[in-house]
Design a protein around this motif. Structure first.
Motif, short mmCIF file in Angstrom:
data_model
loop_
_atom_site.label_atom_id
_atom_site.label_comp_id
_atom_site.label_asym_id
_atom_site.label_seq_id
_atom_site.Cartn_x
_atom_site.Cartn_y
_atom_site.Cartn_z
N GLU A 59 47.80 -11.30 25.88
CA GLU A 59 47.54 -10.94 24.48
C GLU A 59 46.56 -11.90 23.82
O GLU A 59 46.27 -11.78 22.63
CB GLU A 59 48.86 -10.94 23.69
N GLY A 60 46.07 -12.90 24.57
CA GLY A 60 45.12 -13.86 24.02
C GLY A 60 45.76 -15.03 23.29
O GLY A 60 45.08 -15.77 22.59
N LYS A 61 47.05 -15.21 23.48
CA LYS A 61 47.76 -16.31 22.81
C LYS A 61 47.79 -17.53 23.71
O LYS A 61 47.76 -17.42 24.93
CB LYS A 61 49.18 -15.88 22.46
N PRO A 62 47.85 -18.72 23.10
CA PRO A 62 47.90 -19.94 23.92
C PRO A 62 49.17 -20.02 24.74
O PRO A 62 50.22 -19.51 24.34
CB PRO A 62 47.85 -21.08 22.89
N CYS A 63 49.06 -20.62 25.91
CA CYS A 63 50.20 -20.84 26.80
C CYS A 63 50.45 -22.34 26.90
O CYS A 63 49.50 -23.14 26.92
CB CYS A 63 49.92 -20.29 28.19
N TYR A 64 51.71 -22.70 26.98
CA TYR A 64 52.10 -24.11 27.06
C TYR A 64 53.10 -24.30 28.19
O TYR A 64 53.80 -23.36 28.57
CB TYR A 64 52.76 -24.57 25.75
N VAL A 65 53.19 -25.52 28.66
CA VAL A 65 54.25 -25.90 29.58
C VAL A 65 54.83 -27.22 29.06
O VAL A 65 54.10 -28.06 28.53
CB VAL A 65 53.74 -26.06 31.04
N VAL A 66 56.12 -27.36 29.19
CA VAL A 66 56.80 -28.59 28.79
C VAL A 66 57.33 -29.25 30.05
O VAL A 66 57.93 -28.59 30.89
CB VAL A 66 57.96 -28.30 27.80
N GLY A 67 57.04 -30.51 30.19
CA GLY A 67 57.54 -31.24 31.36
C GLY A 67 56.90 -32.61 31.42
O GLY A 67 56.21 -33.04 30.49
N ASP A 68 57.10 -33.25 32.54
CA ASP A 68 56.58 -34.61 32.70
C ASP A 68 55.19 -34.62 33.34
O ASP A 68 54.64 -35.67 33.63
CB ASP A 68 57.55 -35.47 33.51
N GLY A 69 54.61 -33.44 33.57
CA GLY A 69 53.27 -33.35 34.13
C GLY A 69 53.21 -33.33 35.64
O GLY A 69 52.13 -33.34 36.22
N THR A 70 54.37 -33.29 36.29
CA THR A 70 54.38 -33.33 37.75
C THR A 70 54.80 -32.00 38.38
O THR A 70 54.79 -31.88 39.60
CB THR A 70 55.32 -34.44 38.26
N GLY A 71 55.15 -31.03 37.57
CA GLY A 71 55.63 -29.76 38.08
C GLY A 71 54.51 -28.87 38.61
O GLY A 71 53.32 -29.16 38.46
N HIS A 72 54.91 -27.76 39.20
CA HIS A 72 53.97 -26.81 39.81
C HIS A 72 52.95 -26.29 38.79
O HIS A 72 51.75 -26.24 39.08
CB HIS A 72 54.73 -25.66 40.46
#
Length: 94
Positions: free
Chosen positions: A17-30
């Motif tokens: 839909e053109g919306k931003p995507c985010y991930v929450v974590g420590d930066g080491t995940g897949h």
């Protein structure tokens, strides 16, 4: 679980839909590693595009269509690089 030390990372892609995507974590995940890889490719493509544009601009016989094409690609590239910079800047500890 989201902890105060884990910041949401803006990903280098959008939802359908053109919306931003985010991930929450420590930066080491897949997903974080995949985002790192995508950013690396995007930055390399931006560098290649800059070289292409330099070559085109050096040729004084560039047509209006060619100029429009390279200008559009440079604008796209700038949006991508800006998104990467925002994502990385947001993760700098305050």
């Amino acid at each position: 679980m989201h902890t105060p030390t884990q910041a949401a990372r803006l990903l280098p892609w959008e939802s359908p839909e053109g919306k931003p995507c985010y991930v929450v974590g420590d930066g080491t995940g897949h997903v974080s590693r995949l985002a790192d890889d995508v950013e690396r490719v995007q930055l390399a493509m931006a560098a290649d595009l800059m070289e292409y544009a330099d070559d085109m601009f050096a040729d004084r016989r560039i047509t209006a269509d060619q100029l429009l094409y390279v200008g559009e690609r440079l604008a796209e590239s700038l949006r991508v690089v800006h998104r990467i910079a925002r994502s990385r800047g947001d993760r700098i500890p305050r």
